[in-house]
Design an enzyme around this catalytic site. Structure first.
Site, PDB file in Angstrom:
ATOM      1  N   ASP A  54       5.668   4.585   5.184  1.00  0.00           N
ATOM      2  CA  ASP A  54       6.582   3.623   5.807  1.00  0.00           C
ATOM      3  C   ASP A  54       6.723   2.344   4.991  1.00  0.00           C
ATOM      4  O   ASP A  54       7.510   1.466   5.359  1.00  0.00           O
ATOM      5  CB  ASP A  54       6.147   3.302   7.237  1.00  0.00           C
ATOM      6  CG  ASP A  54       4.733   2.736   7.337  1.00  0.00           C
ATOM      7  OD1 ASP A  54       3.841   3.266   6.641  1.00  0.00           O
ATOM      8  OD2 ASP A  54       4.503   1.800   8.122  1.00  0.00           O
ATOM      9  N   HIS A  74       0.844  -1.192   0.000  1.00  0.00           N
ATOM     10  CA  HIS A  74       0.000   0.000   0.000  1.00  0.00           C
ATOM     11  C   HIS A  74       0.880   1.243   0.000  1.00  0.00           C
ATOM     12  O   HIS A  74       2.105   1.159   0.141  1.00  0.00           O
ATOM     13  CB  HIS A  74      -0.986  -0.004   1.173  1.00  0.00           C
ATOM     14  CG  HIS A  74      -0.368   0.043   2.527  1.00  0.00           C
ATOM     15  ND1 HIS A  74       0.409  -0.974   3.039  1.00  0.00           N
ATOM     16  CD2 HIS A  74      -0.421   0.986   3.504  1.00  0.00           C
ATOM     17  CE1 HIS A  74       0.804  -0.674   4.261  1.00  0.00           C
ATOM     18  NE2 HIS A  74       0.319   0.529   4.566  1.00  0.00           N
TER      19      HIS A  74
END
Length: 310
Positions: free
Chosen positions: A67, A63
């Site tokens: 991060d 996604h």
């Protein structure tokens, strides 16, 4: 096949752990490795690893949270300087290509290999004669995908004693039989099924992106030899996990159990858990439900065992 973890933290890096990235090493199977997510600092982690970017074949992004992909532009650029000149395929949700092309373009980063970006919305996203990769949408704040990597079954061993009795000499005919083809000899037809042993069953690895517990996670992990699942919080913070669209260690174990997976590796730990003792609490919670659980540790190889090795 082996997993090599280069980032096991959630959200932001800490002094102890980097943000998310892991490699699937397939040196024996493909002479390459695949990367799953590429958080900031991943290329530094690669430098500290036995991995070579010239051997990187594919990158799968779960996604578009930072991060999980802020390390992409730097890694893609560095690959050119580390001998990477073969095509590289990048898979991920809609918006990934815009992010990558814009980042490389604005920074005037030039790469000397073909970069192919394949945005997807789940389903079968890759298949060849050795591997199949399927994906499904999980339950997170933005579109987040899990990946199921299936190693296709391999033919069994040739029965050399039977071949000798049938008068089949070593050479190209062995290759045809190994591929499942029948051959003609002076004494008649030899069928592959009569001289091949039991096929070697392929392994299944499931790597999930950030998610709450959901049915798609169970389906992707069904009968997997190894499941990589986020465990952001201890179960005492289950409400927090739900509100932030994450999972606890207990919920990861419940998913592994429901899917009849063989092994569970926990990762994506909240930075509030700083040392081995605190991480051990996550492991203890999970093992109550799913005993064959381990914690992901950075720069540690996890071998994906075959059934006969378990």
């Amino acid at each position: 096949m082996e997993l090599y973890f280069m980032g096991t933290n959630a959200g932001v890096p800490s002094l102890q752990r980097n943000v998310t990235s892991l490699a699937l090493r397939m040196l024996e199977e493909r002479r390459s490795f695949w990367l799953f997510d590429c958080g900031e600092g991943t290329q530094h982690q690669v430098l500290r690893s036995p991995l070579k970017l010239s051997k990187l074949e594919k990158i799968f992004i779960t996604h578009l949270h930072g991060d999980h992909l802020f390390g992409l532009p730097g890694l893609l650029s560095s690959r050119s300087y580390q001998g990477g000149d073969t095509p590289l395929v990048l898979y991920g949700p809609k918006g990934l290509e815009q992010y990558v092309r814009m980042s490389l373009g604005i920074s005037e980063s030039h790469i000397n290999y073909e970069l192919i970006v394949k945005e997807h919305s789940g389903g079968l996203i890759f298949e060849d004669e050795t591997f199949r990769v399927e994906s499904a949408l999980l339950e997170h704040r933005i579109d987040s995908y899990g990946y199921r990597v299936t190693e296709l079954d391999k033919p069994g061993r040739l029965d050399f004693e039977a071949l000798t009795k049938l008068g089949v000499k070593p050479g190209p005919l062995y290759g045809k039989l190994k591929r499942g083809e029948s051959i003609e000899t002076g004494s008649g037809t030899v069928h592959a099924k009569d001289v091949l042993g039991v096929p070697k069953k392929g392994r299944i690895i499931t790597i999930l992106g950030d998610t709450r517990p959901c049915s798609a996670a169970i389906q992707l992990a069904k009968d997997a030899d190894l499941l990589v699942h986020e465990a952001t919080f201890l179960h005492e913070l289950a409400e927090t996990a739900y509100n932030y669209h994450h999972s606890t260690a207990v919920q990861a174990a419940q998913t592994a159990s429901a899917a009849h997976a063989k092994e569970l590796v926990l990762t994506h730990f909240s930075s509030r858990y700083k040392d081995d003792e605190q991480l051990g609490l996550l492991l203890d919670e999970a093992r109550v439900i799913f005993p064959n659980t381990r914690l992901a540790k950075e720069h540690e190889l996890v071998v994906v065992a075959r059934d006969e090795q378990l």
